[in-house]
Design an enzyme around this catalytic site. Sequence first.
Site, mmCIF file in Angstrom:
data_model
loop_
_atom_site.group_PDB
_atom_site.id
_atom_site.type_symbol
_atom_site.label_atom_id
_atom_site.label_comp_id
_atom_site.label_asym_id
_atom_site.label_seq_id
_atom_site.Cartn_x
_atom_site.Cartn_y
_atom_site.Cartn_z
ATOM 1 N N HIS A 1 -3.138 2.817 -5.636
ATOM 2 C CA HIS A 1 -3.691 1.523 -5.233
ATOM 3 C C HIS A 1 -3.924 0.609 -6.431
ATOM 4 O O HIS A 1 -3.947 -0.613 -6.270
ATOM 5 C CB HIS A 1 -4.989 1.727 -4.463
ATOM 6 C CG HIS A 1 -5.229 0.683 -3.407
ATOM 7 N ND1 HIS A 1 -4.418 0.546 -2.307
ATOM 8 C CD2 HIS A 1 -6.161 -0.300 -3.297
ATOM 9 C CE1 HIS A 1 -4.849 -0.456 -1.553
ATOM 10 N NE2 HIS A 1 -5.912 -0.985 -2.140
ATOM 11 N N ARG B 1 -1.252 -1.911 -6.806
ATOM 12 C CA ARG B 1 -1.428 -3.073 -5.925
ATOM 13 C C ARG B 1 -2.425 -4.053 -6.547
ATOM 14 O O ARG B 1 -2.196 -5.268 -6.537
ATOM 15 C CB ARG B 1 -1.912 -2.585 -4.564
ATOM 16 C CG ARG B 1 -2.257 -3.674 -3.551
ATOM 17 C CD ARG B 1 -2.612 -3.004 -2.227
ATOM 18 N NE ARG B 1 -3.321 -3.888 -1.313
ATOM 19 C CZ ARG B 1 -2.730 -4.702 -0.438
ATOM 20 N NH1 ARG B 1 -1.411 -4.755 -0.375
ATOM 21 N NH2 ARG B 1 -3.446 -5.440 0.385
ATOM 22 N N ARG C 1 0.845 -1.186 0.000
ATOM 23 C CA ARG C 1 0.000 0.000 0.000
ATOM 24 C C ARG C 1 0.884 1.240 0.000
ATOM 25 O O ARG C 1 2.070 1.182 0.329
ATOM 26 C CB ARG C 1 -0.913 0.004 1.229
ATOM 27 C CG ARG C 1 -1.858 -1.194 1.298
ATOM 28 C CD ARG C 1 -2.679 -1.172 2.573
ATOM 29 N NE ARG C 1 -3.602 -2.300 2.660
ATOM 30 C CZ ARG C 1 -3.313 -3.479 3.207
ATOM 31 N NH1 ARG C 1 -2.096 -3.671 3.744
ATOM 32 N NH2 ARG C 1 -4.204 -4.454 3.238
ATOM 33 N N TYR D 1 -9.756 -10.449 -7.416
ATOM 34 C CA TYR D 1 -8.774 -10.289 -8.489
ATOM 35 C C TYR D 1 -8.875 -11.381 -9.549
ATOM 36 O O TYR D 1 -8.170 -11.327 -10.555
ATOM 37 C CB TYR D 1 -7.359 -10.261 -7.907
ATOM 38 C CG TYR D 1 -7.139 -9.085 -6.991
ATOM 39 C CD1 TYR D 1 -7.187 -7.788 -7.477
ATOM 40 C CD2 TYR D 1 -6.920 -9.267 -5.629
ATOM 41 C CE1 TYR D 1 -7.009 -6.703 -6.635
ATOM 42 C CE2 TYR D 1 -6.746 -8.189 -4.785
ATOM 43 C CZ TYR D 1 -6.787 -6.914 -5.287
ATOM 44 O OH TYR D 1 -6.621 -5.834 -4.456
ATOM 45 N N LYS E 1 -1.982 -2.963 7.573
ATOM 46 C CA LYS E 1 -3.387 -2.859 7.937
ATOM 47 C C LYS E 1 -3.750 -3.982 8.896
ATOM 48 O O LYS E 1 -3.435 -5.145 8.672
ATOM 49 C CB LYS E 1 -4.251 -2.950 6.673
ATOM 50 C CG LYS E 1 -5.691 -2.568 6.891
ATOM 51 C CD LYS E 1 -6.429 -2.513 5.565
ATOM 52 C CE LYS E 1 -7.861 -2.065 5.747
ATOM 53 N NZ LYS E 1 -8.591 -1.993 4.447
ATOM 54 N N HIS F 1 -4.219 -9.854 3.240
ATOM 55 C CA HIS F 1 -5.668 -9.937 3.434
ATOM 56 C C HIS F 1 -5.996 -10.917 4.553
ATOM 57 O O HIS F 1 -5.410 -12.009 4.626
ATOM 58 C CB HIS F 1 -6.352 -10.405 2.139
ATOM 59 C CG HIS F 1 -6.370 -9.362 1.078
ATOM 60 N ND1 HIS F 1 -6.586 -9.641 -0.262
ATOM 61 C CD2 HIS F 1 -6.195 -8.007 1.149
ATOM 62 C CE1 HIS F 1 -6.550 -8.522 -0.963
ATOM 63 N NE2 HIS F 1 -6.306 -7.527 -0.130
#
Length: 476
Positions: free
Chosen positions: A422, A425, A291, A457, A316, A448
Amino acid sequence: MPEHQATENAAKERFWDQFIAKARQTGVKENALRWQVRRAEAYLAAFPDKRLKQHTREDVNGYLEQAGRLDRIEGWQFVQIVDAIQNLLITAKSPVAEEVDWDFWRASARTLETNHPTVAREAPPIPTGGEPDPPLSGTPLKQKRNPPSTLNQVRDQHRPLLERLVAEIRCRHYSIRTEQAYEAWVCRFILFCDNRDPSEVGAERIRGFLEDLAVRGQVSASTQSQALNALVFLYKQVLGQSLDALGDFVRAKRPKRLPVVLERSEVGRLLAGIEGTQHLMAALLYGTGMRLMECVRLRVQDIDFQYHQIVVRDGKGQKDRVVPLPVRLEEPLQEHLRQVQSLHEQDLAEGYGEVFLPDALARKWPNAPKEWIWQYVFPSGRLSVDPRSGKTRRHHVHENGLQKALKAAAQRTGMVKKVNCHCLRHSFATHLLESGYDIRTVQELLGHADVSTTMIYTHVLNRGGQGVRSPLDALL
């Protein structure tokens, strides 16, 4: 006056006329033109025996580094210096004008705000100066109904409650953005309840607030969910009340969006349109899947050249993870770090060299802020005063510079997609899946928590031109 001196003076006047004309073309206001000239003259005075066409990138960068160590220089003044020197070299048709990373120096002029994620943890629980609230994603009507001045009055009146809220949030180590958002939503809710204490109102009032956001405020589903989460946290963790009786309410419709993904050739064209430090940062975003803020806040010790990997710390959800270090970036990154280390040594020699450390590490290890391993990989080009502690430090470069550089590069290359940091990414994850990597592996690289997040994706693998052949193409 000798003829040759008169000719020389006339040539100088023509040069400065051209300089001022170019400054006007770039949008410099009339009352700032004289300062442009002064900044340029100060630069010329630093190299009295060197013609402008002989200046090197080291000359320009060295001058800006020295200017960046003057803590009395404000950010807008530093931008003025950068603009003046660039204009001066372009007017003189000096080759170095095309070699200097001007965007990096302009980004360095912008210092970290008091509510910036990097330094905001040192803030007192509730701001006393009436800082602006995070913007709503709803309509301007909602903003008008809750002006910052009114919310600040709510803060003053309900300060003990808000301090308890922030204390509970920080005990759970939520991100600073979550803290700011929750505090702002609670203030808006109190205002919606006619400034009454939240403990005195029931689930019906909460339901009315959430429906008002969706119907009158026309906020997105994610914004409404954020407001709900803030109120659930307030009642459950701070007030010790359950919201089981909340029931159903009008929910904003949640759209299903697909991520913007660039094709490999598009990524190549985009990166080719960026130069200098921003190019290296953008290449890392695509090459590692990091990120934006994870890249900006990298420390020297996070890069492991021996194992060809980068440790992303405090991502995150406060999770560390390891991502691959692209081989083709190792040599440019090592060269970049050598320049950063030289800059750090100069800072130390002049009595500076400290860097911000999170979580009270500076108190635990007093010498750590000046150690090389803790320095930022992408430091700002100038020293600045920490908005919280008041110390003069070299923070990381502001993320806004890379965002602007990417957008400008996309426009120059004629891309019709919504390009931002982003989407690199998104492209990283999609291209890995296209290359046959397991989705669990991609999930770990992205950090994630749930594989269902990573599943989005796969849309390019089974949809569009690669998954379905249009019946139009089958017509004879």
